[in-house]
Motif scaffolding. Structure first.
Motif, PDB file in Angstrom:
ATOM      1  N   ASP A  54       4.052   6.629  -5.533  1.00 41.04           N
ATOM      2  CA  ASP A  54       5.006   6.576  -4.428  1.00 41.04           C
ATOM      3  C   ASP A  54       4.667   5.412  -3.505  1.00 41.04           C
ATOM      4  O   ASP A  54       3.498   5.049  -3.352  1.00 41.04           O
ATOM      5  CB  ASP A  54       4.954   7.898  -3.651  1.00 41.04           C
ATOM      6  CG  ASP A  54       6.169   8.087  -2.762  1.00 41.04           C
ATOM      7  OD1 ASP A  54       7.131   7.311  -2.893  1.00 41.04           O
ATOM      8  OD2 ASP A  54       6.156   9.028  -1.949  1.00 41.04           O
ATOM      9  N   GLU A  55       5.704   4.838  -2.860  1.00 39.23           N
ATOM     10  CA  GLU A  55       5.540   3.700  -1.948  1.00 39.23           C
ATOM     11  C   GLU A  55       4.801   2.546  -2.632  1.00 39.23           C
ATOM     12  O   GLU A  55       3.892   1.949  -2.066  1.00 39.23           O
ATOM     13  CB  GLU A  55       4.792   4.132  -0.672  1.00 39.23           C
ATOM     14  CG  GLU A  55       5.414   5.312   0.040  1.00 39.23           C
ATOM     15  CD  GLU A  55       6.808   5.015   0.601  1.00 39.23           C
ATOM     16  OE1 GLU A  55       7.251   3.854   0.529  1.00 39.23           O
ATOM     17  OE2 GLU A  55       7.448   5.958   1.084  1.00 39.23           O
ATOM     18  N   ILE A  56       5.202   2.251  -3.868  1.00 33.05           N
ATOM     19  CA  ILE A  56       4.526   1.199  -4.640  1.00 33.05           C
ATOM     20  C   ILE A  56       4.641  -0.162  -3.948  1.00 33.05           C
ATOM     21  O   ILE A  56       3.796  -1.039  -4.115  1.00 33.05           O
ATOM     22  CB  ILE A  56       5.122   1.137  -6.073  1.00 33.05           C
ATOM     23  CG1 ILE A  56       4.301   0.220  -6.977  1.00 33.05           C
ATOM     24  CG2 ILE A  56       6.579   0.682  -6.037  1.00 33.05           C
ATOM     25  CD1 ILE A  56       2.957   0.749  -7.308  1.00 33.05           C
ATOM     26  N   GLY A  57       5.682  -0.339  -3.133  1.00 35.42           N
ATOM     27  CA  GLY A  57       5.874  -1.608  -2.438  1.00 35.42           C
ATOM     28  C   GLY A  57       4.801  -1.895  -1.411  1.00 35.42           C
ATOM     29  O   GLY A  57       4.652  -3.047  -0.971  1.00 35.42           O
ATOM     30  N   ASP A  58       4.059  -0.864  -0.980  1.00 33.17           N
ATOM     31  CA  ASP A  58       3.005  -1.057   0.012  1.00 33.17           C
ATOM     32  C   ASP A  58       1.654  -1.375  -0.612  1.00 33.17           C
ATOM     33  O   ASP A  58       0.667  -1.520   0.104  1.00 33.17           O
ATOM     34  CB  ASP A  58       2.871   0.209   0.875  1.00 33.17           C
ATOM     35  CG  ASP A  58       4.064   0.409   1.782  1.00 33.17           C
ATOM     36  OD1 ASP A  58       4.717  -0.596   2.106  1.00 33.17           O
ATOM     37  OD2 ASP A  58       4.345   1.558   2.145  1.00 33.17           O
ATOM     38  N   MET A  59       1.583  -1.460  -1.934  1.00 35.46           N
ATOM     39  CA  MET A  59       0.314  -1.768  -2.595  1.00 35.46           C
ATOM     40  C   MET A  59      -0.010  -3.249  -2.435  1.00 35.46           C
ATOM     41  O   MET A  59       0.861  -4.109  -2.530  1.00 35.46           O
ATOM     42  CB  MET A  59       0.387  -1.398  -4.083  1.00 35.46           C
ATOM     43  CG  MET A  59      -0.924  -1.595  -4.832  1.00 35.46           C
ATOM     44  SD  MET A  59      -0.815  -1.118  -6.590  1.00 35.46           S
ATOM     45  CE  MET A  59      -0.713   0.667  -6.445  1.00 35.46           C
ATOM     46  N   SER A  60      -1.292  -3.551  -2.179  1.00 35.70           N
ATOM     47  CA  SER A  60      -1.718  -4.941  -1.999  1.00 35.70           C
ATOM     48  C   SER A  60      -1.572  -5.720  -3.300  1.00 35.70           C
ATOM     49  O   SER A  60      -1.512  -5.144  -4.392  1.00 35.70           O
ATOM     50  CB  SER A  60      -3.172  -4.984  -1.540  1.00 35.70           C
ATOM     51  OG  SER A  60      -4.023  -4.511  -2.575  1.00 35.70           O
ATOM     52  N   LEU A  61      -1.539  -7.042  -3.180  1.00 33.48           N
ATOM     53  CA  LEU A  61      -1.421  -7.892  -4.373  1.00 33.48           C
ATOM     54  C   LEU A  61      -2.613  -7.714  -5.297  1.00 33.48           C
ATOM     55  O   LEU A  61      -2.466  -7.714  -6.527  1.00 33.48           O
ATOM     56  CB  LEU A  61      -1.269  -9.350  -3.963  1.00 33.48           C
ATOM     57  CG  LEU A  61       0.092  -9.729  -3.349  1.00 33.48           C
ATOM     58  CD1 LEU A  61       0.045 -11.147  -2.773  1.00 33.48           C
ATOM     59  CD2 LEU A  61       1.202  -9.621  -4.390  1.00 33.48           C
ATOM     60  N   GLY A  62      -3.807  -7.552  -4.711  1.00 33.48           N
ATOM     61  CA  GLY A  62      -4.993  -7.321  -5.546  1.00 33.48           C
ATOM     62  C   GLY A  62      -4.882  -6.023  -6.312  1.00 33.48           C
ATOM     63  O   GLY A  62      -5.218  -5.945  -7.500  1.00 33.48           O
ATOM     64  N   GLY A  63      -4.400  -4.970  -5.623  1.00 36.84           N
ATOM     65  CA  GLY A  63      -4.203  -3.695  -6.303  1.00 36.84           C
ATOM     66  C   GLY A  63      -3.146  -3.775  -7.373  1.00 36.84           C
ATOM     67  O   GLY A  63      -3.262  -3.145  -8.427  1.00 36.84           O
TER      68      GLY A  63
END
Length: 646
Positions: free
Chosen positions: A431-440
């Protein structure tokens, strides 16, 4: 008239003192009653009048296994071999030494009876051969008795262990206990159990001593265990390093040296192979036929215990999933055209393994849609694990998703199983995949491509089999264009995209949803299902529902518990309006729709925070939002935390 003649044993002429062999016969009779070799050689020494008598056994060389008096210092190996080969007896007197007599016993293990003494005479060879045959027979009897006694003791110990295994509810702990007890009971240095994952074509070894994490993942078609699985027959290896099937990799990594091993297949009650059981390095010599029988007996109990524990774990897990499914309402309610189409699409997608990206505002029911995909498909009996990516910092993301080993970092006091492993065989909802950092995002993409994970602080690659469903309330296409979201990950996640409309775009579903939630919460409150007045229904329909279905659900929960009468009046819904003035009053101010909406949201958030006495977590829950989403909404509205706190 019938005639009969009786003869008692004690009256047998051979046993009379006048008979030259009476003493020998009585000695043979006594030997058949004795229970140990030391007693036997002591009796024989007295019968033959010699100071020394012993029983010799051929192993790698000749050894004394029982003796009366001092054993013979140097055993003549070649001479003893001739005695056994010729099934004979020999008398000899070395120069300046006592006389010796060596007699073949004819036992199954080819023992030799040895006499030594100054007065030992060649004339005693005849008596020696006779009594040695009785000794050989008694040795065979004692060996059979001891073997039967050991078998009974082992079976009793195995049955006792099986009762204790029945109480285990955790597979990992069960396998470790089985390996420990098997090593002790069967006389081996180590033991491992290999569980066969047919779908992944993998063998999972546990415990794998000396291997990081205690588990080892192997292809099911390689090595000695692979042959055991394929042939479904035992495999015995006396010299591991000279066997081309043996893989020395683990030995080189751990410093352990495998000398010999015994592997047998494990079968369930239906005769299906579920894995293999392996013993490594017998403590005394090589594995024998008796060891093989013992391991096969032990494997029967092992298979039953493993099968029962796995089924119990699956039952518990399925029960938890069912409870979550019922409590969270995995039902997409509504008759709006877009919702009807959405339900049909979910039904078709549920049977596939395609990754799905669910789009929609906060509170529209993205997780409910994800659960519907899971519970209507072939993975329904496996776990559904949800992860809120917005709540994970980059430093925590790896540990939460992939797990970590004990000691991987300062606070890692024990091994932590990540969400991917917890969701094995089931569905992982991001959920809320858009909030994951670029590194993640980069780390997640690598796992999705390779289908293996590595725990933080570990090196063991662990295969994973999960279906990925992701969700977001932001425009990922714009984020890709702004380089805030990886394009390759976006394409990987959005093989199929589902969009859930906000509640304000399907007003015809508001009262249907309200009644659905109200019925459930009235049941929880132990009261009759409440009814809406026409005015209350109208107020529900004209509300903008910025919190979408989650806001409506929370409202119905509060109404079910707090409403005073049997009918829901407009006053019971007053929390959605300003208590101090007419909600329609602002329509005359000439403000635009966007400004009016923003103004309402700012005031609504202020009232919620005030009502919760400044506790932002409680306010977010009251509003039907995650705390991170509340802060994001406040930033969008230009609000500061200090501005809203009382």
């Amino acid at each position: 008239m019938e005639e009969s003649v009786w003869l008692k044993w004690r009256d047998l002429p051979w046993l009379q003192r006048s008979n030259a062999h009476a003493s020998l016969i009585r000695a043979c009779e006594r030997i058949l009653q004795l229970e140990s070799l030391p007693e036997i050689v002591t009796d024989i020494a007295a019968e033959f009048g010699v100071p020394r008598c012993s029983v010799l056994e051929r192993k790698e060389g000749w050894e004394t296994i029982a003796a009366r008096g001092e054993p013979i210092d140097v055993l003549p190996g070649p001479l003893l071999n001739d005695v056994v080969d010729q099934n004979a007896a020999v008398w000899s007197r070395p120069a300046g030494d006592d006389a010796h007599m060596f007699v073949a016993t004819g036992s199954l293990q080819q023992h030799v009876l040895a006499f030594s003494g100054v007065r030992l005479d060649p004339a005693q060879l005849t008596d020696g051969l006779a009594i040695a045959r009785v000794v050989g027979s008694r040795i065979n009897d004692l060996a059979r008795f001891n073997h039967a006694q050991q078998t009974v003791q082992r079976l009793r110990a195995t049955n006792a262990l099986a009762h204790t295994f029945a109480g285990e509810t955790d597979t990992q702990h069960l396998l470790e206990r089985i390996a420990e007890e098997a090593s002790r009971l069967l006389g081996a240095d180590r033991a491992s159990i290999f569980i066969w994952d047919r779908n992944q074509r993998m063998l999972i070894a546990c415990p794998a001593l000396g291997v990081e994490g205690g588990k080892l993942f192997l292809p099911d078609n390689k090595g000695i265990i692979g042959e055991t699985i394929e042939s479904q027959s035992p495999v015995v290896v006396d010299n591991a390093y000279s066997d081309s099937r043996f893989d020395q990799t683990v030995d080189r990594q751990t410093g352990y040296k495998t000398r010999n091993l015994l592997s047998v297949p494990l079968f369930d009650a239906e005769g299906e192979c579920i894995g293999a059981f392996e013993l490594i390095n017998k403590l005394d010599g090589d594995f024998t036929e008796d060891d093989l029988i013992a391991v096969q007996d032990f494997a029967v109990h092992t298979s039953i215990a493993i099968k029962n524990t796995l089924e119990l774990e699956n039952l518990v897990r399925s029960n938890q999933n069912l409870t979550e499914r019922v409590s969270s309402g995995v039902t997409i309610i509504g008759e709006n055209e877009s919702i009807v189409a959405l339900r049909g699409t979910i039904d078709r997608l549920a049977a596939t393994e395609l990754p799905v990206l669910i789009l929609g505002e906060s509170g529209t029911g993205k997780e409910v849609a994800a659960q519907a995909l899971h519970h209507n498909g072939p993975r329904a009996s496996k776990p559904f694990v949800a992860v809120n990516c917005a709540a994970l910092t980059e430093s925590l993301l790896e540990s939460e998703l992939f797990g970590h080993e004990k000691g991987a970092f300062t606070d890692a006091q024990s091994t932590h199983i990540g969400k991917f492993e917890l969701a094995e065989g089931g569905t992982l909802f991001l959920d809320e995949i858009g909030d994951m950092s670029l590194g993640g995002q980069a780390k997640l993409l690598r796992v999705l491509e390779q289908k293996v994970i590595t725990r933080v602080g570990g090196t063991q690659q662990i295969p994973v089999n999960v279906r990925i469903v992701a969700a977001t309330n932001v425009n990922l296409t714009n984020m890709v264009a702004q380089k805030k979201f990886r394009q390759d990950l976006y394409y990987r996640l959005s093989v199929v995209t589902l969009e859930i409309p906000p509640l304000r775009e399907r007003p015809e579903d508001v009262t249907t949803l309200a009644r659905f939630f109200l019925k459930r919460f009235c049941s929880d409150a132990g009261r009759k299902t409440l009814e809406f007045t026409p005015e209350a229904e109208k107020r529900l329909r004209i509300h903008g529902w910025p919190g979408n279905v989650r806001e409506l659900r929370n409202l119905m929960e509060r109404v079910a518990f707090l409403a005073g009468g049997d009918r829901i009046e407009v006053e019971d819904l007053a929390f959605i309006l300003s208590p101090t003035h007419d909600p329609y009053e602002d329509l005359s101010d000439g403000v635009g729709l966007a400004d009016a909406t923003n103004k309402f949201q700012r005031e609504y958030i202020k009232r919620a925070v005030k009502r919760m006495q400044g506790n932002m977590s409680d306010a977010a829950e009251f509003l039907g939002l995650h705390r991170s989403n509340l802060y994001r909404k406040m930033r969008q509205l230009g609000m500061e935390v200090e501005e809203v706190k009382p």
